[in-house]
Design an enzyme around this catalytic site. Structure first.
Site, PDB file in Angstrom:
ATOM      1  N   GLY A  45       0.847  -1.189   0.000  1.00 52.24           N
ATOM      2  CA  GLY A  45       0.000   0.000   0.000  1.00 52.24           C
ATOM      3  C   GLY A  45       0.880   1.235   0.000  1.00 52.24           C
ATOM      4  O   GLY A  45       2.031   1.187   0.458  1.00 52.24           O
ATOM      5  N   GLN A  50       2.892   9.908   1.216  1.00 49.02           N
ATOM      6  CA  GLN A  50       4.203   9.253   1.197  1.00 49.02           C
ATOM      7  C   GLN A  50       5.019   9.593  -0.041  1.00 49.02           C
ATOM      8  O   GLN A  50       6.200   9.314  -0.091  1.00 49.02           O
ATOM      9  CB  GLN A  50       4.036   7.733   1.296  1.00 49.02           C
ATOM     10  CG  GLN A  50       3.411   7.287   2.602  1.00 49.02           C
ATOM     11  CD  GLN A  50       3.344   5.787   2.687  1.00 49.02           C
ATOM     12  OE1 GLN A  50       2.370   5.182   2.256  1.00 49.02           O
ATOM     13  NE2 GLN A  50       4.386   5.160   3.201  1.00 49.02           N
ATOM     14  N   CYS A  93       6.440   0.183   7.164  1.00 53.55           N
ATOM     15  CA  CYS A  93       5.969   1.319   6.375  1.00 53.55           C
ATOM     16  C   CYS A  93       7.089   1.752   5.423  1.00 53.55           C
ATOM     17  O   CYS A  93       8.237   1.848   5.849  1.00 53.55           O
ATOM     18  CB  CYS A  93       5.602   2.466   7.322  1.00 53.55           C
ATOM     19  SG  CYS A  93       4.971   3.921   6.480  1.00 53.55           S
ATOM     20  N   LEU A  94       6.730   1.999   4.166  1.00 59.08           N
ATOM     21  CA  LEU A  94       7.747   2.392   3.190  1.00 59.08           C
ATOM     22  C   LEU A  94       8.369   3.744   3.539  1.00 59.08           C
ATOM     23  O   LEU A  94       9.438   4.070   3.027  1.00 59.08           O
ATOM     24  CB  LEU A  94       7.155   2.424   1.777  1.00 59.08           C
ATOM     25  CG  LEU A  94       6.649   1.082   1.234  1.00 59.08           C
ATOM     26  CD1 LEU A  94       6.173   1.237  -0.210  1.00 59.08           C
ATOM     27  CD2 LEU A  94       7.734   0.015   1.327  1.00 59.08           C
ATOM     28  N   HIS A 135      -4.087   1.168   7.903  1.00 64.49           N
ATOM     29  CA  HIS A 135      -2.744   1.771   7.899  1.00 64.49           C
ATOM     30  C   HIS A 135      -2.699   2.953   6.921  1.00 64.49           C
ATOM     31  O   HIS A 135      -2.186   4.023   7.257  1.00 64.49           O
ATOM     32  CB  HIS A 135      -1.719   0.694   7.511  1.00 64.49           C
ATOM     33  CG  HIS A 135      -0.298   1.171   7.411  1.00 64.49           C
ATOM     34  ND1 HIS A 135       0.697   0.749   8.277  1.00 64.49           N
ATOM     35  CD2 HIS A 135       0.301   2.030   6.552  1.00 64.49           C
ATOM     36  CE1 HIS A 135       1.840   1.339   7.940  1.00 64.49           C
ATOM     37  NE2 HIS A 135       1.630   2.120   6.890  1.00 64.49           N
ATOM     38  N   GLU A 136      -3.254   2.751   5.712  1.00 60.00           N
ATOM     39  CA  GLU A 136      -3.178   3.793   4.676  1.00 60.00           C
ATOM     40  C   GLU A 136      -4.111   4.968   4.976  1.00 60.00           C
ATOM     41  O   GLU A 136      -3.748   6.119   4.722  1.00 60.00           O
ATOM     42  CB  GLU A 136      -3.480   3.199   3.291  1.00 60.00           C
ATOM     43  CG  GLU A 136      -2.537   2.083   2.842  1.00 60.00           C
ATOM     44  CD  GLU A 136      -1.058   2.462   2.893  1.00 60.00           C
ATOM     45  OE1 GLU A 136      -0.727   3.647   2.721  1.00 60.00           O
ATOM     46  OE2 GLU A 136      -0.229   1.562   3.119  1.00 60.00           O
ATOM     47  N   HIS A 139      -2.479   7.257   7.249  1.00 61.86           N
ATOM     48  CA  HIS A 139      -1.528   8.159   6.566  1.00 61.86           C
ATOM     49  C   HIS A 139      -2.225   9.449   6.131  1.00 61.86           C
ATOM     50  O   HIS A 139      -1.680  10.541   6.277  1.00 61.86           O
ATOM     51  CB  HIS A 139      -0.938   7.490   5.320  1.00 61.86           C
ATOM     52  CG  HIS A 139       0.309   6.693   5.576  1.00 61.86           C
ATOM     53  ND1 HIS A 139       1.454   7.251   6.110  1.00 61.86           N
ATOM     54  CD2 HIS A 139       0.593   5.389   5.359  1.00 61.86           C
ATOM     55  CE1 HIS A 139       2.385   6.298   6.210  1.00 61.86           C
ATOM     56  NE2 HIS A 139       1.893   5.172   5.769  1.00 61.86           N
TER      57      HIS A 139
HETATM   58 ZN    ZN Z   1       2.902   3.404   5.748  1.00 62.62          ZN
END
Ligand code: ZN
Length: 195
Positions: A45, A50, A93-94, A135-136, A139
């Site tokens: 995701g 991000q 997380c990226l 999670h997204e 963000h």
């Molecule tokens: Zn993340």
């Protein structure tokens, strides 16, 4: 403009996105680039914040495989409700690569959103996809999974987070990263275009 994944503690990760009101060709191109970046970094995701964009959307593919295009989904203006059950699960997380922690999320959640073609998405999801959605969506509200860890868990990853903070400061000192004011001004400009 090529998109790049930004890392903690970049201030755009704390930006609360306003709903998108306009989807144009440029935005579609950015979404395609988000999928590419997500696969390149082996994620499942990726939220617009991000990649330093103030838009209320994220892309997801629970399989994480670029070959599995059927599983690709874009969620625009997602609203989650009716969360049921609690389940612990490991998250990363990226935007904080290499850092992991166990986070409690709802097992099931209702989602309403729009797809990239403007179709309404409505349904109940569970398991891994429900975790990705939570999670997204976090963000888009400026929340990171590390905000949901216990103080003990945070203490365990404190050194790793500090590395990211030191790196961010030093990149800023050499002019590789804009000031908070410049970042906020750019986000406001981009918001004016599509929200
Ligand atoms: Zn993340």
């Amino acid at each position: 403009m090529a998109l790049e994944i930004i890392h903690y503690p970049h201030p755009t990760l704390r930006h609360v996105s306003r709903p998108l009101t306009r989807v144009d060709a440029e935005l579609r191109r950015m979404v395609a680039e988000m999928f590419e970046l997500m696969y390149e970094h082996e994620g499942v995701g990726l939220a617009a914040n991000q990649v330093d964009l103030p838009y209320r959307l994220f892309v997801a593919n629970p399989s994480g495989s670029p070959d599995d295009t059927e599983a690709e989904q874009v969620f625009i203006n997602p609203v989650l409700s009716g969360g049921k059950g609690r389940v612990e699960g490991d998250e990363g997380c990226l935007s904080i690569p290499g850092v992991h922690g166990s986070v409690a999320r709802h097992q099931k959640v209702k989602v309403e959103a729009y797809s990239l073609s403007g179709e309404q998405i409505a349904g109940e999801v569970e398991g891994f996809l429900a975790r990705i959605l939570q999670h997204e969506t976090d963000h888009l509200d400026g929340t990171l999974f590390i905000d949901r860890l216990t103080p003990t868990q945070v203490a365990e990853i404190r050194d790793e987070l500090e590395e990211f903070e030191i790196d961010f400061d030093s990149r800023r000192k050499v002019g590789e990263l804009p000031t908070d004011e410049a970042i906020a001004a750019r986000l406001a400009e981009l918001e004016k275009l599509r929200t």
